[in-house]
Write a protein that holds these residues in place. Structure first.
Motif, PDB file in Angstrom:
ATOM      1  N   LEU A  32       0.651  -1.105   0.052  1.00 42.51           N
ATOM      2  CA  LEU A  32      -0.118  -0.071   0.356  1.00 42.51           C
ATOM      3  C   LEU A  32       1.397   1.268   0.317  1.00 42.51           C
ATOM      4  CD1 LEU A  32      -2.657  -1.056   2.478  1.00 42.51           C
ATOM      5  CD2 LEU A  32      -2.830  -0.914   0.043  1.00 42.51           C
ATOM      6  N   THR A  33       1.904   1.387   1.193  1.00 43.61           N
ATOM      7  CA  THR A  33       2.833   2.360   1.256  1.00 43.61           C
ATOM      8  C   THR A  33       4.103   2.760  -0.304  1.00 43.61           C
ATOM      9  OG1 THR A  33       3.237   2.119   3.396  1.00 43.61           O
ATOM     10  CG2 THR A  33       4.467   3.274   2.248  1.00 43.61           C
ATOM     11  N   SER A  36       1.594   4.168  -3.100  1.00 43.62           N
ATOM     12  CA  SER A  36       0.961   5.745  -2.737  1.00 43.62           C
ATOM     13  C   SER A  36       2.126   6.276  -3.302  1.00 43.62           C
ATOM     14  CB  SER A  36       0.817   5.667  -1.796  1.00 43.62           C
ATOM     15  OG  SER A  36      -0.965   4.811  -1.093  1.00 43.62           O
ATOM     16  N   MET A  37       3.470   5.790  -3.159  1.00 47.44           N
ATOM     17  CA  MET A  37       4.742   6.652  -3.004  1.00 47.44           C
ATOM     18  C   MET A  37       5.296   6.577  -4.325  1.00 47.44           C
ATOM     19  SD  MET A  37       7.413   5.532   0.247  1.00 47.44           S
ATOM     20  CE  MET A  37       8.620   6.395  -0.525  1.00 47.44           C
ATOM     21  N   THR A  40       1.971   9.277  -6.108  1.00 51.59           N
ATOM     22  CA  THR A  40       2.004  10.734  -5.353  1.00 51.59           C
ATOM     23  C   THR A  40       3.614  11.053  -5.133  1.00 51.59           C
ATOM     24  OG1 THR A  40       1.865   9.819  -2.878  1.00 51.59           O
ATOM     25  CG2 THR A  40       0.528   9.772  -3.877  1.00 51.59           C
ATOM     26  N   LEU A  43       3.162  14.319  -7.727  1.00 52.96           N
ATOM     27  CA  LEU A  43       2.174  14.710  -7.520  1.00 52.96           C
ATOM     28  C   LEU A  43       2.200  16.639  -7.814  1.00 52.96           C
ATOM     29  CD1 LEU A  43      -1.119  13.563  -6.067  1.00 52.96           C
ATOM     30  CD2 LEU A  43      -0.581  16.164  -5.831  1.00 52.96           C
ATOM     31  N   PRO A  45       0.808  20.310  -9.079  1.00 53.65           N
ATOM     32  CA  PRO A  45      -0.804  21.364  -9.859  1.00 53.65           C
ATOM     33  C   PRO A  45      -0.302  20.993 -10.835  1.00 53.65           C
ATOM     34  CG  PRO A  45      -0.652  22.179  -7.967  1.00 53.65           C
ATOM     35  CD  PRO A  45       1.108  21.207  -8.118  1.00 53.65           C
ATOM     36  N   ARG A  53      -2.738   7.806 -10.926  1.00 51.59           N
ATOM     37  CA  ARG A  53      -3.551   9.253  -9.761  1.00 51.59           C
ATOM     38  C   ARG A  53      -4.895   9.434 -10.104  1.00 51.59           C
ATOM     39  NH1 ARG A  53      -2.221  15.640 -10.779  1.00 51.59           N
ATOM     40  NH2 ARG A  53      -3.606  16.360  -8.971  1.00 51.59           N
ATOM     41  N   LEU A  56      -6.301   6.190  -8.247  1.00 46.26           N
ATOM     42  CA  LEU A  56      -6.080   6.758  -6.438  1.00 46.26           C
ATOM     43  C   LEU A  56      -7.284   8.072  -5.855  1.00 46.26           C
ATOM     44  CD1 LEU A  56      -2.328   6.405  -5.024  1.00 46.26           C
ATOM     45  CD2 LEU A  56      -4.278   4.845  -4.886  1.00 46.26           C
ATOM     46  N   GLU A  57      -7.249   8.732  -6.654  1.00 49.95           N
ATOM     47  CA  GLU A  57      -8.469   9.489  -6.285  1.00 49.95           C
ATOM     48  C   GLU A  57      -9.568   9.145  -6.107  1.00 49.95           C
ATOM     49  OE1 GLU A  57      -5.980  13.319  -8.383  1.00 49.95           O
ATOM     50  OE2 GLU A  57      -7.753  12.942  -9.153  1.00 49.95           O
ATOM     51  N   VAL A  60      -9.622   7.034  -3.281  1.00 52.00           N
ATOM     52  CA  VAL A  60      -9.894   8.078  -1.855  1.00 52.00           C
ATOM     53  C   VAL A  60     -11.049   9.148  -2.069  1.00 52.00           C
ATOM     54  CG1 VAL A  60      -8.907   9.958  -0.781  1.00 52.00           C
ATOM     55  CG2 VAL A  60      -7.292   8.059  -1.429  1.00 52.00           C
ATOM     56  N   GLN A  61     -11.502   9.444  -2.963  1.00 46.74           N
ATOM     57  CA  GLN A  61     -13.250   9.826  -3.046  1.00 46.74           C
ATOM     58  C   GLN A  61     -13.647   9.055  -3.333  1.00 46.74           C
ATOM     59  OE1 GLN A  61     -12.937  12.413  -6.639  1.00 46.74           O
ATOM     60  NE2 GLN A  61     -13.088  14.083  -5.007  1.00 46.74           N
ATOM     61  N   LEU A  87      -8.798  -0.547   3.244  1.00 43.99           N
ATOM     62  CA  LEU A  87      -7.843  -0.388   2.749  1.00 43.99           C
ATOM     63  C   LEU A  87      -6.784  -1.762   3.040  1.00 43.99           C
ATOM     64  CD1 LEU A  87      -6.998   3.312   1.487  1.00 43.99           C
ATOM     65  CD2 LEU A  87      -7.329   1.325  -0.133  1.00 43.99           C
TER      66      LEU A  87
END
Lengths: 234, 256
Positions: A32-33, A36-37, A40, A43, A45, A53, A56-57, A60-61, A87
Motif C-alpha cells: 500500500l505504501t 502510494s509513494m 504520488t 504529484l 498541480p 493517480r 487513487l483519486e 480515496v474519493q 484499504l
C-alpha cells in the motif's frame, strides 16, 4: 492443519519471533505504501493526472463519499482511520490470490487488534468532537438506567467486529484448504473467487460499521439512529 | 483459535503506522491535489466568467460601433448621392448652356457666312449680269453698254429737267460716277446731253469700285442712279429661295 498464522514463526529479529501474521501485515503495508509513494511522488498541480493517480483519486474519493453518506460533517482524521481500515482489510483479502500468501485478517489477533482500534477510536473521536463531558453523557442516554447496557454495547461492538471479520476470512481459508485436499484442481479456484468477493464485502462492512460507531459518537443522538442494530446484523 | 496478545499489540502498532504512512503518502497528496485542482478549476471558471462578461461587453461595444458605422455609411452614401446628383445637374446645365452658346455662335456664324455669301453672290451676280448684258448687247445689237447707258441717262433726265433745275439750285457742276471708267464716247454723250439741259454746266466723272455697275448722277441736292442693283437683288432673292428649298429637302430626312 494450522488455523491461525500466528502460530507460524518465520524468522527472528533481535530475538523477537516474527510470525506470519506480522510478516504478511508488513507485506500489505509495504504494498500500500509503495504503491502510494510511486503514484504520488511526482504529484504537482502543473502535472496532469495520469491513470494511476486517477485510480487513487477514485478510491480515496469513493471512501470519502461513503463516509460522508454516514457522517454529516466528517473530519479528515475519520477519513484517515476508516480509509486505512478499508484499504488494509481489502488489500489483505485481495492478496489471498497470491499462492503462499496468508491474509493477516485470517488471524484472530489481527481482527482483534482492528476491533480494539475501533473501540478505542470511538471515544477518542467522540471526546474530540463533543468534549469529555459531552461524550460521557452519551452513556446515560436516554436515561441513567441505560449506563450498563451502553457500556456492554461498547465492548460487544468490538467483539462482534472481531468475530465477524475473523470468521469470514478464516473460514474461507479453512474451507479452501479442506477442499484443496478433496478436489485440488477445481474447488480452490471457485473458493478463491468467493474469497475475493467476501473479502471485499467484509472490508466494506467493517469500515462502514466502524464509521457508523464513530459518527454516532461524534454527532448528537437522533431517533433515526435506531437503525444501527440492523446494519450491525451484517 | 486463540489470541496472541503480543501479535495484537504489534498489529495495533502496525495499523497506526499504516495510518501515518497512508496519510503521508496517499490521503494528503491526493486530497491536496484534488483541492488544488478544484481551486484551479474554480479560478478558471471565474476567469471564464469574467472573460465572458468582457466578451459580452466587447460584443455590445462592437455592435454599437457597427451600428454607428452603418448609420454614418448611410449618411455618407446619401450625401454622396446628393452631391453626385447636384454635380450631374450642374454639369448638365453647363453642357446645355455650352450647347446653347455654341448653337448661338453657330447661328451667328451661319448668318455671317450667309451674309458673306450673299454679298459675294451679289457682287458676282452683278458682275456676271453686267458681263452677260454687255456681251449680249454687243453680239446681238452691236452696241456698247456704256454708250447705251449714257444715251439712256440723257433720255431719262430730259422729262425731269424741271425737277432737276429746282434740286440743283445755283449748283453749276454735276458729278457722274460709275463702277468702271466710262469710255470717252460715253462721256461725250453724257456731257452733251447735260449741257443741253443745263447750259454751261461742268461735268466731272469718277469711278467707285464699291458702286454697283451703272451710272449715278449728283447734281446739287439731286441724285439719280441707274444701276443693276435691282436686278441683282431679284437674282439673289431667286437664289436664296432655291437655297431655302434645298435646305428644307435636306432637313426632311432628319425630321423623319
Amino acid at each position: 492443519m494450522t488455523l491461525s498464522p500466528d502460530q507460524t514463526l518465520l524468522f527472528e529479529i533481535w530475538g523477537i519471533a516474527i510470525n506470519a501474521t506480522i510478516f504478511y501485515t508488513w507485506v500489505v503495508m509495504a504494498v500500500l505504501t509503495g504503491a502510494s509513494m510511486l503514484v504520488t511522488r511526482n504529484l504537482r498541480p502543473d502535472v496532469p493526472p495520469n491513470r494511476w493517480r486517477t485510480t487513487l483519486e477514485v478510491i480515496v474519493q469513493g471512501i470519502q463519499e461513503q463516509i460522508q453518506e454516514i457522517a454529516p460533517n466528517p473530519s479528515r482524521h475519520l477519513l484517515y482511520f476508516a480509509g486505512t481500515l478499508f484499504l488494509f482489510i481489502a488489500a489483505s483479502n485481495l492478496l489471498l490470490v497470491i499462492p503462499g500468501f496468508t491474509p493477516p485478517t485470517s488471524s484472530l489477533s489481527t481482527t482483534t487488534a482492528l476491533a480494539l482500534a475501533v473501540v478505542l477510536a470511538v471515544p477518542l473521536f467522540g471526546i474530540t468532537s463533543r468534549g469529555i463531558g459531552g461524550y460521557l453523557k452519551t452513556y446515560i442516554q436516554p436515561s441513567f438506567v441505560m449506563l450498563p447496557f451502553n457500556i456492554i454495547s461498547e465492548f460487544t461492538r468490538g467483539i462482534s467486529l472481531t468475530m465477524r471479520l475473523y470468521g469470514n476470512i478464516m473460514s474461507g481459508a479453512v474451507i479452501a484448504a479442506i477442499l484443496l485436499s478433496v478436489a485440488p484442481f477445481f474447488f480452490p479456484v471457485v473458493m478463491d473467487l468467493l474469497g475475493l468477493l467476501t473479502g471485499m464485502i467484509q472490508a466494506y462492512i467493517f469500515t462502514i460499521l466502524a464509521t457508523v460507531y464513530i459518527s454516532s459518537a461524534t454527532s448528537p443522538a437522533k431517533p433515526s439512529q435506531s437503525a444501527l442494530p440492523e446494519k450491525e446484523t451484517l | 483459535m486463540s489470541i496472541d496478545w503480543i501479535t495484537v499489540a504489534a498489529q495495533i502498532g502496525n495499523f497506526l503506522v499504516l495510518i501515518w504512512l497512508l496519510k503521508r503518502f496517499l490521503y494528503r497528496p491526493i486530497l491536496d491535489g484534488i483541492d488544488a485542482r478544484e481551486s484551479e478549476i474554480t479560478q478558471r471558471m471565474q476567469a471564464a466568467v469574467v472573460a465572458k462578461e468582457q466578451a459580452a461587453e466587447a460584443e455590445a461595444d462592437f455592435r454599437e460601433q457597427l451600428s454607428d458605422l452603418r448609420f454614418r455609411q448611410s449618411e455618407m452614401t446619401d450625401s454622396a448621392q446628393q452631391q453626385a446628383e447636384a454635380q450631374r445637374d450642374s454639369l448638365l446645365a453647363e453642357a446645355h448652356q455650352r450647347l446653347e452658346r455654341e448653337r448661338q455662335d453657330w447661328a451667328i456664324h451661319l448668318d455671317e457666312e450667309r451674309a458673306k455669301y450673299i454679298a459675294k453672290l451679289h457682287k458676282a451676280g452683278a458682275g456676271a449680269l453686267l458681263s452677260l448684258t454687255r456681251k449680249a448687247l454687243c453680239d446681238l445689237a452691236d452696241q456698247n453698254l456704256e454708250t447705251q447707258m449714257a444715251h439712256h441717262l440723257v433720255t431719262q433726265i430730259t422729262p425731269m429737267a424741271a425737277d432737276l433745275h429746282r434740286a440743283a439750285g445755283s449748283c453749276n457742276a454735276a458729278l457722274v460716277t460709275s463702277h468702271a471708267a466710262l469710255t470717252p464716247a460715253a462721256q461725250e454723250i453724257v456731257t452733251t446731253g447735260l449741257q443741253q439741259q443745263f447750259p454751261g454746266i461742268a461735268v466731272e466723272y469718277a469711278t467707285d469700285a464699291a458702286q454697283a455697275p451703272g451710272l449715278e448722277l449728283r447734281l446739287g441736292g439731286a441724285e439719280l442712279a441707274w444701276t443693276v442693283d435691282s436686278y441683282v437683288d431679284d437674282l439673289a432673292a431667286l437664289i436664296e429661295e432655291q437655297l431655302a428649298a434645298g435646305a428644307d429637302l435636306k432637313a426632311q430626312p432628319h425630321e423623319i
